[in-house]
Design a protein around this motif. Sequence first.
Motif, PDB file in Angstrom:
ATOM      1  N   GLY A  28       5.092   9.781  32.083  1.00 10.65           N
ATOM      2  CA  GLY A  28       4.675  11.256  30.664  1.00 10.65           C
ATOM      3  C   GLY A  28       3.604  10.618  29.951  1.00 10.65           C
ATOM      4  O   GLY A  28       3.749   9.508  29.863  1.00 10.65           O
ATOM      5  N   ILE A  29       3.498  11.469  29.228  1.00  7.03           N
ATOM      6  CA  ILE A  29       3.027  10.775  27.412  1.00  7.03           C
ATOM      7  C   ILE A  29       3.711  12.321  26.513  1.00  7.03           C
ATOM      8  O   ILE A  29       3.988  12.349  25.546  1.00  7.03           O
ATOM      9  N   GLY A  30       4.108  12.798  27.365  1.00 10.10           N
ATOM     10  CA  GLY A  30       4.750  14.282  26.255  1.00 10.10           C
ATOM     11  C   GLY A  30       3.813  14.368  25.302  1.00 10.10           C
ATOM     12  O   GLY A  30       2.844  14.878  25.927  1.00 10.10           O
ATOM     13  N   GLU A  31       4.543  15.652  24.304  1.00  6.03           N
ATOM     14  CA  GLU A  31       3.671  15.843  23.504  1.00  6.03           C
ATOM     15  C   GLU A  31       2.944  15.155  22.706  1.00  6.03           C
ATOM     16  O   GLU A  31       4.027  14.151  22.465  1.00  6.03           O
ATOM     17  N   ARG A 400       0.818  10.270   5.933  1.00  5.23           N
ATOM     18  CA  ARG A 400       0.826  11.409   6.856  1.00  5.23           C
ATOM     19  C   ARG A 400       0.946  10.207   8.653  1.00  5.23           C
ATOM     20  O   ARG A 400       0.733   8.704   8.208  1.00  5.23           O
ATOM     21  N   GLU A 401       1.624  11.174   9.559  1.00  2.00           N
ATOM     22  CA  GLU A 401       1.935   9.813  10.538  1.00  2.00           C
ATOM     23  C   GLU A 401       1.627  10.991  11.578  1.00  2.00           C
ATOM     24  O   GLU A 401       1.698  12.199  11.219  1.00  2.00           O
ATOM     25  N   ALA A 402       1.434  10.187  12.321  1.00  2.00           N
ATOM     26  CA  ALA A 402       1.238  10.509  13.901  1.00  2.00           C
ATOM     27  C   ALA A 402       2.174   9.744  15.190  1.00  2.00           C
ATOM     28  O   ALA A 402       2.147   8.759  14.644  1.00  2.00           O
ATOM     29  N   GLU A 403       2.502  10.129  16.123  1.00  2.00           N
ATOM     30  CA  GLU A 403       3.311   9.360  17.063  1.00  2.00           C
ATOM     31  C   GLU A 403       2.244   9.884  18.575  1.00  2.00           C
ATOM     32  O   GLU A 403       2.789  11.464  18.799  1.00  2.00           O
ATOM     33  N   ASN A 404       1.678   9.312  19.389  1.00  2.00           N
ATOM     34  CA  ASN A 404       1.883   9.067  20.858  1.00  2.00           C
ATOM     35  C   ASN A 404       2.589   8.599  21.820  1.00  2.00           C
ATOM     36  O   ASN A 404       2.973   7.761  21.051  1.00  2.00           O
ATOM     37  N   ILE A 405       3.806   9.301  22.870  1.00  2.00           N
ATOM     38  CA  ILE A 405       4.323   8.464  23.606  1.00  2.00           C
ATOM     39  C   ILE A 405       3.832   8.637  24.838  1.00  2.00           C
ATOM     40  O   ILE A 405       3.321   9.179  25.183  1.00  2.00           O
ATOM     41  N   ALA A 406       4.512   7.307  26.025  1.00  2.00           N
ATOM     42  CA  ALA A 406       4.303   7.722  27.547  1.00  2.00           C
ATOM     43  C   ALA A 406       4.926   7.003  27.958  1.00  2.00           C
ATOM     44  O   ALA A 406       5.512   5.389  27.188  1.00  2.00           O
ATOM     45  N   PHE A 407       5.625   6.849  29.411  1.00  2.00           N
ATOM     46  CA  PHE A 407       6.036   6.153  30.210  1.00  2.00           C
ATOM     47  C   PHE A 407       5.286   6.032  31.541  1.00  2.00           C
ATOM     48  O   PHE A 407       4.506   7.290  32.114  1.00  2.00           O
ATOM     49  N   HIS A 425      -3.234  14.108  22.085  1.00  2.00           N
ATOM     50  CA  HIS A 425      -2.572  12.585  21.703  1.00  2.00           C
ATOM     51  C   HIS A 425      -4.373  12.026  21.514  1.00  2.00           C
ATOM     52  O   HIS A 425      -4.424  11.441  20.669  1.00  2.00           O
ATOM     53  N   LYS A 426      -5.336  12.833  22.168  1.00  2.00           N
ATOM     54  CA  LYS A 426      -6.521  12.314  21.389  1.00  2.00           C
ATOM     55  C   LYS A 426      -7.218  12.306  20.111  1.00  2.00           C
ATOM     56  O   LYS A 426      -7.942  12.031  19.742  1.00  2.00           O
ATOM     57  N   GLU A 427      -6.335  13.861  19.943  1.00  2.00           N
ATOM     58  CA  GLU A 427      -7.025  14.295  18.179  1.00  2.00           C
ATOM     59  C   GLU A 427      -6.160  13.469  16.937  1.00  2.00           C
ATOM     60  O   GLU A 427      -7.212  12.840  16.150  1.00  2.00           O
ATOM     61  N   ASN A 428      -4.811  12.361  17.702  1.00  2.00           N
ATOM     62  CA  ASN A 428      -4.526  11.386  17.317  1.00  2.00           C
ATOM     63  C   ASN A 428      -5.295  10.542  16.903  1.00  2.00           C
ATOM     64  O   ASN A 428      -5.222   9.973  15.289  1.00  2.00           O
ATOM     65  N   ILE A 429      -5.529  10.102  17.834  1.00  2.00           N
ATOM     66  CA  ILE A 429      -6.236   8.788  18.242  1.00  2.00           C
ATOM     67  C   ILE A 429      -7.786   9.313  17.461  1.00  2.00           C
ATOM     68  O   ILE A 429      -7.875   8.086  16.962  1.00  2.00           O
ATOM     69  N   THR A 439       0.999  -0.345  18.274  1.00  2.00           N
ATOM     70  CA  THR A 439       1.891   0.180  19.535  1.00  2.00           C
ATOM     71  C   THR A 439       2.548  -0.669  20.027  1.00  2.00           C
ATOM     72  O   THR A 439       2.854  -1.798  20.140  1.00  2.00           O
ATOM     73  N   GLY A 440       3.896   0.139  20.610  1.00  2.00           N
ATOM     74  CA  GLY A 440       4.887  -0.055  21.030  1.00  2.00           C
ATOM     75  C   GLY A 440       4.916  -0.163  22.836  1.00  2.00           C
ATOM     76  O   GLY A 440       5.040   0.260  22.923  1.00  2.00           O
ATOM     77  N   LEU A 441       5.323  -1.719  23.067  1.00  2.00           N
ATOM     78  CA  LEU A 441       5.823  -1.603  24.796  1.00  2.00           C
ATOM     79  C   LEU A 441       7.014  -2.042  25.006  1.00  2.00           C
ATOM     80  O   LEU A 441       7.036  -3.260  24.768  1.00  2.00           O
ATOM     81  N   PHE A 442       8.209  -1.940  25.986  1.00  2.00           N
ATOM     82  CA  PHE A 442       8.984  -2.329  25.904  1.00  2.00           C
ATOM     83  C   PHE A 442       9.528  -1.405  27.908  1.00  2.00           C
ATOM     84  O   PHE A 442       8.886  -0.488  28.213  1.00  2.00           O
ATOM     85  N   ASN A 443       9.389  -2.547  27.855  1.00  2.00           N
ATOM     86  CA  ASN A 443       9.987  -2.930  29.401  1.00  2.00           C
ATOM     87  C   ASN A 443       9.467  -2.316  30.417  1.00  2.00           C
ATOM     88  O   ASN A 443       9.283  -2.038  30.856  1.00  2.00           O
ATOM     89  N   LYS A 444       7.997  -2.803  30.117  1.00  2.00           N
ATOM     90  CA  LYS A 444       6.921  -3.417  30.304  1.00  2.00           C
ATOM     91  C   LYS A 444       5.686  -1.969  30.987  1.00  2.00           C
ATOM     92  O   LYS A 444       4.872  -1.765  30.897  1.00  2.00           O
ATOM     93  N   THR A 445       6.926  -0.827  30.531  1.00  2.00           N
ATOM     94  CA  THR A 445       6.071   0.721  31.105  1.00  2.00           C
ATOM     95  C   THR A 445       6.335   1.614  30.040  1.00  2.00           C
ATOM     96  O   THR A 445       5.411   3.077  30.657  1.00  2.00           O
ATOM     97  N   ASN A 446       6.974   1.432  28.927  1.00  2.00           N
ATOM     98  CA  ASN A 446       7.448   2.639  28.310  1.00  2.00           C
ATOM     99  C   ASN A 446       6.491   2.502  26.609  1.00  2.00           C
ATOM    100  O   ASN A 446       6.870   0.922  25.995  1.00  2.00           O
ATOM    101  N   TRP A 447       5.934   3.256  25.967  1.00  2.00           N
ATOM    102  CA  TRP A 447       4.336   3.523  25.308  1.00  2.00           C
ATOM    103  C   TRP A 447       5.030   3.925  24.111  1.00  2.00           C
ATOM    104  O   TRP A 447       5.690   5.405  23.960  1.00  2.00           O
ATOM    105  N   CYS A 448       4.525   3.319  23.102  1.00  2.00           N
ATOM    106  CA  CYS A 448       4.882   4.108  21.783  1.00  2.00           C
ATOM    107  C   CYS A 448       3.339   3.519  20.823  1.00  2.00           C
ATOM    108  O   CYS A 448       3.225   2.612  19.968  1.00  2.00           O
TER     109      CYS A 448
END
Length: 454
Positions: A28-31, A400-407, A425-429, A439-448
């Motif tokens: 998932g990448i969510g909104e 101004r902040e932005a967040e992209n998440i994925a798992f 997500h591309k617009e944020n990038i 970029t945070g990485l938790f438990n190998k597959t959780n990204w922020c």
Amino acid sequence: MSKITRTIACLVAFCLMLGGIALAEDFGIGEAAVHAPVVAVEPASNVNTESLSQAKVDTPASSGTTAPAASVNVTTESGTKGFVTRMYQVVLGRNPDDAGLQNWVNQLESGKVGAADIVSGFFNSPEYTGKNKKNDEVVTDCYNAMLGRNPDEGGMTYWKAIMDIGMTSDRVCSGFLGSQEFIALANSYGIKPGTISLKNARDLNVERTAFVYRLYQDCLKRQPDTAGLEDWCKALTNGYAGTAVASGFVFSPEYKNTLPSNEEYVDMLYRTIMGREADAAGKANWINQLNYTITREKALNGFMLSKEFSEKCTTAGIKVGSKIKEPDTTRAWKANILVLSLVNAERAKVGAAALTTREDLWERVAMVRAEEIAKYFGHTRPNGKDCWSAYTDAGFADSREAENIAFGFKSEKEVMKAWMNSAGHKENILNNQLTTLATGLFNKTNWCQSFYAE
């Protein structure tokens, strides 16, 4: 899972995102989330620190041309009684009481103490310390008490600097012990010069005290409390390592909570560890490394294990110590740096400026949110607050902040491909109004991805 399956999962995620649904299955990448407040908060201004260069080399009391004698109405009486009366008048600004006069005279005539011992006793008396005089006034009193004159300009500058970093009147007066002026003064009263016992650790070594003082002034941005300065100087005197003391300040909650930028952090290291302002080339090099590759722990080690710091420690009688632990080799920090490089490669394609990273944003926001999405996948936090509260909870100013998440993605390239295949997500990038990314990485597959505009 096959490449085809992964591709299908990313497409499904994208479709659901358009409908405002957060995917919470294998991938998932969510909104994509973005936050832009109406009113921007101006960053706090940088605080300049005073140079302590004049207090780095211990020098004897000045000699040569002297200033005019002090305009103090001093007794001309000779002998031990005359000397003690003079101390009352010069140091305390009054005539002696009979009991006090006799007590000090008895000490001198016993032969156990000399002129300098008596001087120290007067300067350390509750009556004198209770006057709360400014450092330049104390220095003037020290000159008049021991040399019988006002300080010359060079002497005032040096000894005031000594006191400004936390050393006491004993340290000033002890600098006059071997001078011909003081010896002549003691001889004129027929008493031996005597000595001053330096009881405070902060009085023993100028470089050592200056090092601790700089950590208070240039790291914590405040004057040291007397007890704290004395304790740290005592620890260094007793063999505590310079690297341990420095890292204790630099990674204290008090300093970290100020959220210094990478540039401010580098300036602080030059002032505290090296005791000087940064040279342009060195500063640019360290900022560049912090912006794109290394942690602040690694930068601090680079300063503390340098030849320049080692030489300062030798002068100050400080044990250098060993390097502190660096997070640079952890999977999470490596992911932060690799994602940053992938993001900047995409930004370069469209002519957007490169983003930089900073460790406190990574540690306090991105890593926190990466762990939180393992509990609840969305831009609402497990405590019910929105994701922007992670920035304010960490102390970052509203910006101004932005967040992209994925798992579910196991590599940086996989998760970047999924984000770049999603319009939001591309617009944020590629957003030109954002400057910083962690970029945070938790438990190998959780990204922020936590974006910020400094």
